[in-house]
Scaffold this motif. Structure first.
Motif: not given
Length: 257
Positions: A11-15, A24-36, A248-257
């Protein structure tokens, strides 16, 4: 792909964000703190979540729904294995929470049925009865919990009316500039789009708490938009369909980071 950990679907982060009701930002946060952390990346660096990752996210969200802090969840997941017994214990605890929630819904149902019964007897319920029922309704009908609403109100009060007006003006400018990029079909990974999206997120951060509490209110706001975008869009300075396209455009932009 690199680092394949298990067979099965990816699954992609958007899915994952859409399915879980998270940002998407929350999932990035989980990644940064090593939770997921997504177990895999594509050749271009995009996250890909495996079936094991999805199970871990489920455990994280289920534990959060039970009131466990992110720090405690990290310890729990470190000390426990991804096996049938651990998952069964978690699901059992979650089921108890849902049954409690169902009980509260039943209480609200009985209260409203009682009000209808009084009306059937041509007797108007007194104001206190309506006030009590309204309080119960607010728990189920709003996107934010009472604690989250109190938190958001406190942040707005701390900012003050002048800062809020400045933020509104800045936000209106970002809307205009981003909509032009949407109309022009600018790729979402374009540095200009990434900069504007980053400024948008930084502006939004002023109205949310730091850390996990802030991520939860952002996710609640996203769910509110997803469910009521037409009504909310009608209150915004641009047509609802254009604002939905911008989101939706911004959501795609965050996924592309």
């Amino acid at each position: 792909m690199t680092g394949r950990h298990d067979a099965g679907r990816r699954w992609s982060i958007g899915e994952v964000a859409q399915a879980s009701g998270m940002t998407v930002r929350a999932l990035h946060h989980y990644d940064e703190i090593g939770l997921l952390r997504a177990s895999e990346r594509t050749a271009s660096g995009h996250r890909r979540y495996t079936e094991r990752d999805v199970r871990r996210l489920y455990r994280v969200r289920a534990l959060r729904s039970l009131g466990v802090s992110l720090e405690e969840i990290t310890n729990v997941l470190t000390d426990s294995s991804d096996d049938l017994g651990a998952m069964r214990d978690l699901l059992t605890a979650q089921l108890r929470g849902l049954e409690d929630h169902a009980g509260r819904i039943q209480q609200l149902t009985l209260r409203i049925r009682g009000l209808v019964g009084q009306l059937d007897k041509t007797s108007m319920p007194d104001p206190d009865q309506f006030m009590t029922t309204l309080e119960m309704m607010s728990v189920f009908e709003t996107s934010f919990t009472p604690e989250q609403r109190e938190q958001l109100d406190g942040l707005r009060a701390a900012l003050g009316p002048e800062a809020i007006e400045v933020a509104k003006t800045e936000w209106a400018g970002l809307v205009e500039r981003l909509l032009r990029h949407v109309q022009d079909g600018t790729p979402v990974d374009d540095p200009r789009v990434q900069d504007l999206t980053g400024r948008w997120d930084a502006l939004a951060d002023r109205f949310h708490a730091e850390g996990a509490d802030g991520e939860r209110t952002k996710a609640a706001a996203q769910r509110m938009w997803d469910k009521n975008s037409e009504e909310i869009g009608n209150t915004l300075p641009r047509p609802a369909d254009r604002m939905r396209e911008l989101v939706h455009y911004q959501e795609r932009a965050r996924e592309a980071r």
